[in-house]
Motif scaffolding. Structure first.
Motif, PDB file in Angstrom:
ATOM      1  N   ASP A 317     -10.608  -4.775  11.122  1.00 50.38           N
ATOM      2  CA  ASP A 317     -10.570  -5.250   9.744  1.00 50.38           C
ATOM      3  C   ASP A 317     -11.388  -4.342   8.818  1.00 50.38           C
ATOM      4  O   ASP A 317     -12.296  -3.627   9.256  1.00 50.38           O
ATOM      5  CB  ASP A 317     -11.129  -6.665   9.651  1.00 50.38           C
ATOM      6  CG  ASP A 317     -10.353  -7.664  10.488  1.00 50.38           C
ATOM      7  OD1 ASP A 317      -9.150  -7.418  10.734  1.00 50.38           O
ATOM      8  OD2 ASP A 317     -10.944  -8.679  10.902  1.00 50.38           O
ATOM      9  N   ASN A 318     -11.035  -4.411   7.521  1.00 54.29           N
ATOM     10  CA  ASN A 318     -11.824  -3.760   6.471  1.00 54.29           C
ATOM     11  C   ASN A 318     -11.992  -2.258   6.699  1.00 54.29           C
ATOM     12  O   ASN A 318     -13.100  -1.721   6.638  1.00 54.29           O
ATOM     13  CB  ASN A 318     -13.209  -4.419   6.347  1.00 54.29           C
ATOM     14  CG  ASN A 318     -13.118  -5.898   6.077  1.00 54.29           C
ATOM     15  OD1 ASN A 318     -12.333  -6.345   5.254  1.00 54.29           O
ATOM     16  ND2 ASN A 318     -13.904  -6.674   6.809  1.00 54.29           N
ATOM     17  N   VAL A 319     -10.884  -1.582   6.973  1.00 55.88           N
ATOM     18  CA  VAL A 319     -10.963  -0.140   7.189  1.00 55.88           C
ATOM     19  C   VAL A 319     -10.010   0.595   6.248  1.00 55.88           C
ATOM     20  O   VAL A 319      -9.006   0.054   5.777  1.00 55.88           O
ATOM     21  CB  VAL A 319     -10.628   0.256   8.647  1.00 55.88           C
ATOM     22  CG1 VAL A 319     -11.659  -0.292   9.605  1.00 55.88           C
ATOM     23  CG2 VAL A 319      -9.222  -0.165   9.023  1.00 55.88           C
ATOM     24  N   VAL A 320     -10.380   1.836   5.999  1.00 52.02           N
ATOM     25  CA  VAL A 320      -9.552   2.782   5.253  1.00 52.02           C
ATOM     26  C   VAL A 320      -9.133   3.870   6.227  1.00 52.02           C
ATOM     27  O   VAL A 320      -9.983   4.474   6.898  1.00 52.02           O
ATOM     28  CB  VAL A 320     -10.341   3.405   4.083  1.00 52.02           C
ATOM     29  CG1 VAL A 320      -9.548   4.536   3.444  1.00 52.02           C
ATOM     30  CG2 VAL A 320     -10.705   2.347   3.059  1.00 52.02           C
ATOM     31  N   VAL A 321      -7.826   4.114   6.335  1.00 44.90           N
ATOM     32  CA  VAL A 321      -7.307   5.160   7.208  1.00 44.90           C
ATOM     33  C   VAL A 321      -6.382   6.043   6.378  1.00 44.90           C
ATOM     34  O   VAL A 321      -5.363   5.566   5.857  1.00 44.90           O
ATOM     35  CB  VAL A 321      -6.539   4.576   8.419  1.00 44.90           C
ATOM     36  CG1 VAL A 321      -6.076   5.710   9.331  1.00 44.90           C
ATOM     37  CG2 VAL A 321      -7.400   3.586   9.181  1.00 44.90           C
ATOM     38  N   VAL A 322      -6.748   7.297   6.246  1.00 42.48           N
ATOM     39  CA  VAL A 322      -5.953   8.251   5.470  1.00 42.48           C
ATOM     40  C   VAL A 322      -5.623   9.429   6.379  1.00 42.48           C
ATOM     41  O   VAL A 322      -6.524  10.089   6.900  1.00 42.48           O
ATOM     42  CB  VAL A 322      -6.702   8.731   4.212  1.00 42.48           C
ATOM     43  CG1 VAL A 322      -5.808   9.665   3.398  1.00 42.48           C
ATOM     44  CG2 VAL A 322      -7.145   7.539   3.366  1.00 42.48           C
ATOM     45  N   SER A 323      -4.346   9.675   6.551  1.00 46.41           N
ATOM     46  CA  SER A 323      -3.888  10.722   7.457  1.00 46.41           C
ATOM     47  C   SER A 323      -3.074  11.757   6.688  1.00 46.41           C
ATOM     48  O   SER A 323      -2.097  11.416   6.012  1.00 46.41           O
ATOM     49  CB  SER A 323      -3.033  10.113   8.576  1.00 46.41           C
ATOM     50  OG  SER A 323      -2.483  11.116   9.387  1.00 46.41           O
ATOM     51  N   THR A 324      -3.509  13.022   6.770  1.00 47.56           N
ATOM     52  CA  THR A 324      -2.760  14.129   6.171  1.00 47.56           C
ATOM     53  C   THR A 324      -2.359  15.100   7.274  1.00 47.56           C
ATOM     54  O   THR A 324      -2.618  14.856   8.452  1.00 47.56           O
ATOM     55  CB  THR A 324      -3.612  14.853   5.115  1.00 47.56           C
ATOM     56  OG1 THR A 324      -4.706  15.519   5.751  1.00 47.56           O
ATOM     57  CG2 THR A 324      -4.143  13.869   4.080  1.00 47.56           C
ATOM     58  N   GLY A 325      -1.769  16.203   6.911  1.00 47.09           N
ATOM     59  CA  GLY A 325      -1.290  17.149   7.908  1.00 47.09           C
ATOM     60  C   GLY A 325      -2.381  17.814   8.709  1.00 47.09           C
ATOM     61  O   GLY A 325      -2.139  18.291   9.823  1.00 47.09           O
ATOM     62  N   ASP A 326      -3.606  17.847   8.176  1.00 44.94           N
ATOM     63  CA  ASP A 326      -4.675  18.562   8.875  1.00 44.94           C
ATOM     64  C   ASP A 326      -5.975  17.781   8.982  1.00 44.94           C
ATOM     65  O   ASP A 326      -6.985  18.316   9.446  1.00 44.94           O
ATOM     66  CB  ASP A 326      -4.950  19.893   8.187  1.00 44.94           C
ATOM     67  CG  ASP A 326      -5.435  19.727   6.752  1.00 44.94           C
ATOM     68  OD1 ASP A 326      -5.278  18.628   6.198  1.00 44.94           O
ATOM     69  OD2 ASP A 326      -5.944  20.701   6.183  1.00 44.94           O
ATOM     70  N   ALA A 327      -5.995  16.523   8.549  1.00 44.79           N
ATOM     71  CA  ALA A 327      -7.228  15.741   8.617  1.00 44.79           C
ATOM     72  C   ALA A 327      -6.904  14.257   8.640  1.00 44.79           C
ATOM     73  O   ALA A 327      -5.922  13.816   8.045  1.00 44.79           O
ATOM     74  CB  ALA A 327      -8.128  16.065   7.417  1.00 44.79           C
ATOM     75  N   VAL A 328      -7.754  13.492   9.330  1.00 44.06           N
ATOM     76  CA  VAL A 328      -7.636  12.041   9.383  1.00 44.06           C
ATOM     77  C   VAL A 328      -8.998  11.441   9.049  1.00 44.06           C
ATOM     78  O   VAL A 328     -10.017  11.819   9.635  1.00 44.06           O
ATOM     79  CB  VAL A 328      -7.183  11.547  10.766  1.00 44.06           C
ATOM     80  CG1 VAL A 328      -7.145  10.016  10.809  1.00 44.06           C
ATOM     81  CG2 VAL A 328      -5.817  12.118  11.126  1.00 44.06           C
ATOM     82  N   LEU A 329      -9.014  10.517   8.105  1.00 39.93           N
ATOM     83  CA  LEU A 329     -10.229   9.782   7.750  1.00 39.93           C
ATOM     84  C   LEU A 329     -10.103   8.338   8.223  1.00 39.93           C
ATOM     85  O   LEU A 329      -9.111   7.676   7.936  1.00 39.93           O
ATOM     86  CB  LEU A 329     -10.442   9.795   6.232  1.00 39.93           C
ATOM     87  CG  LEU A 329     -11.533   8.851   5.711  1.00 39.93           C
ATOM     88  CD1 LEU A 329     -12.918   9.397   6.048  1.00 39.93           C
ATOM     89  CD2 LEU A 329     -11.389   8.623   4.216  1.00 39.93           C
TER      90      LEU A 329
END
Length: 469
Positions: A317-329
């Motif tokens: 719960d309560n997470v931010v997940v950002v995925s791009t071609g060369d990085a994942v947060l």
């Protein structure tokens, strides 16, 4: 009332929206909320109301082609002023004030940030007209917003002493308080500071001369020494180097006896971090928001932004997940404010991810690295119709170009040839060459580089239609 001169400040790097926002392509140019960027949305709102004159956009020199392209896409014509040494909004507003003063001392200026979301355009335009009318009477008028929650990422203003036309004097400013202080401020009647500001040119010029005379002198010198470059007006770096980097609120407004506010509800939000973007995004019954290819199972209050490939979240719960071609947060939503610290850490380590994406935009189009090794690199290159790369040469690499879409005009040591789909050409080390798109559709090629050094700085530009060095 005469038209409002809108000044759009468009130079921030948006580090708290990493990995989507990076120095080479910051958040104001990205579709964080909806289908277009906040910059283009603002331009469209301003262009739709006859109360606004064509805008003046003040931006970083590095973003000049992004600004010009998005203005063209929005169908908006205006003036673009470039800072080579950004000094926060005090310098930008000082330049805008001097520019407006030279046009007419009674010019009404509205200063807007390019990275704010506006949900209700009609209410926003109405409030702007009211603010402009009050500014014409000599007030410095900020747009205030009723707080929806105790935000720690916004500034607050204290209304005190009601004025005519629904205005209040500003009793105090508080910048980005902690959560407990923010809750107390709301209880005491403080309002969010949107950062939008209206003033008459001669009035602001007088306030700057009183509270920041060095800013006034630097602004005059900057415009006197400014040089045109293509469709841009480029300010020199030197005049502002000795001035402190600070906001216009800190430098002038909070010191002025003319500071006032007007409150309105127009669906305002600052897209300053991922939780703010989450709050502006469509969510399901458990508060989950997914943009791109993403799946959430047995979790709540999850924000997913998936730019490439599938992103799946289970039981967290309560997470931010950002995925791009060369990085994942992956970040706890309550810790998202630390992303700026993370970016600073990566910069100190010399990493490229805070600076640029895999896809690098240029005024002619973009290129994207597909594969690379010790002595080779493969790129996908897309050139817009009419686009033309610089006439150049390399000292350390050869290149093979294969056309996969469109028609390529290739200059090789003075000889010009046209290549169609499935045709290719070899460019040996040291040759003078250029790629251009003479067609009416995007040109796409695959470039294979071979050599001992494949860095982007191995380019000697001989001629460039975009005036790059």
């Amino acid at each position: 009332m005469t038209q409002i001169l809108p000044v759009v400040v468009c130079g921030g790097s948006g580090t708290r929206i990493w990995p989507l926002s990076r120095e080479s392509l910051p958040k104001q140019f990205l579709p964080l909320v909806g289908s277009q960027s906040t910059f283009k949305t603002l331009l469209s709102i301003l262009a739709s109301d006859a109360a606004f004159a064509p805008p003046v956009v003040i931006s970083n020199h590095d973003y000049r082609f992004l600004v010009a392209e998005q203005m063209a896409e929005a169908g908006v014509e205006g003036e673009i002023i470039l800072e080579t040494a950004p000094r926060d909004t005090a310098a930008s507003v000082a330049v805008a004030t001097e520019l407006a003063l030279r046009r007419s001392p009674d010019t009404i200026v509205g200063v807007f940030a390019a990275d704010h979301a506006i949900a209700d355009a009609v209410a926003f335009e109405t409030l702007c007209r009211r603010a402009a009318a009050a500014a014409s009477q000599g007030e410095l008028v900020g747009l205030a917003v009723k707080p929806a929650y105790p935000a720690t990422e916004y500034g607050y203003m204290q209304p005190t002493g009601a004025l005519a036309s629904g205005l209040s004097k500003i009793g105090a400013f508080v910048e980005k308080p902690d959560a407990a202080t923010a809750a107390r401020l709301i209880d005491e009647g403080y309002l969010w500071n949107s950062g939008d500001l209206f003033f008459r040119a001669d009035v602001m010029a007088g306030e700057i001369a009183t509270h920041g005379p060095e800013l006034a002198a630097a602004a005059r010198a900057s415009l006197d020494q400014a040089k045109p470059d293509l469709q841009f007006l480029v300010l020199p770096a030197a005049p502002f180097e000795a001035t402190p980097a600070q906001s216009i609120d800190t430098a002038v407004v909070r010191k002025s006896a003319r500071a006032a506010m007007i409150v309105g509800e127009f669906g305002w939000a600052d897209t300053g971090n991922w939780p703010a973007v989450h709050a502006l995004s469509p969510r399901d019954e458990r508060g989950n928001s997914v943009r791109g290819d993403g799946i959430v199972l047995d979790a709540s209050n999850v924000f997913i932004r998936s730019e490439e490939g599938l992103t799946a979240v289970i039981g967290v719960d309560n997470v931010v997940v950002v995925s791009t071609g060369d990085a994942v947060l992956v970040a706890n939503a309550e810790q998202a404010g630390k992303i700026r610290d993370l970016v600073d850490q990566m910069k100190r380590a010399g990493r490229r991810e805070p600076l640029e994406h895999k896809r690098i935009y240029r005024p002619w189009g973009y290129y994207q690295s597909v594969d690379h090794g010790a002595r080779h690199q493969v790129k996908r290159i897309s050139v817009k119709p009419g686009g033309k790369l610089s006439l150049q040469k390399h000292f350390h690499r050869a290149e093979h170009w294969v056309v996969v879409k469109g028609i390529a005009e290739v200059t090789l040591d003075g000889t010009i040839s046209l290549l169609k789909e499935n045709e290719s050409i070899y460019l040996p080390i040291g040759c003078i060459h250029r790629l251009a798109n003479p067609g009416e559709i995007d040109l796409e090629i695959i470039e294979v580089q071979t050599g001992g050094y494949l860095g982007e700085d191995d380019i000697v530009r001989i001629e460039d239609i975009y005036n790059r060095n």
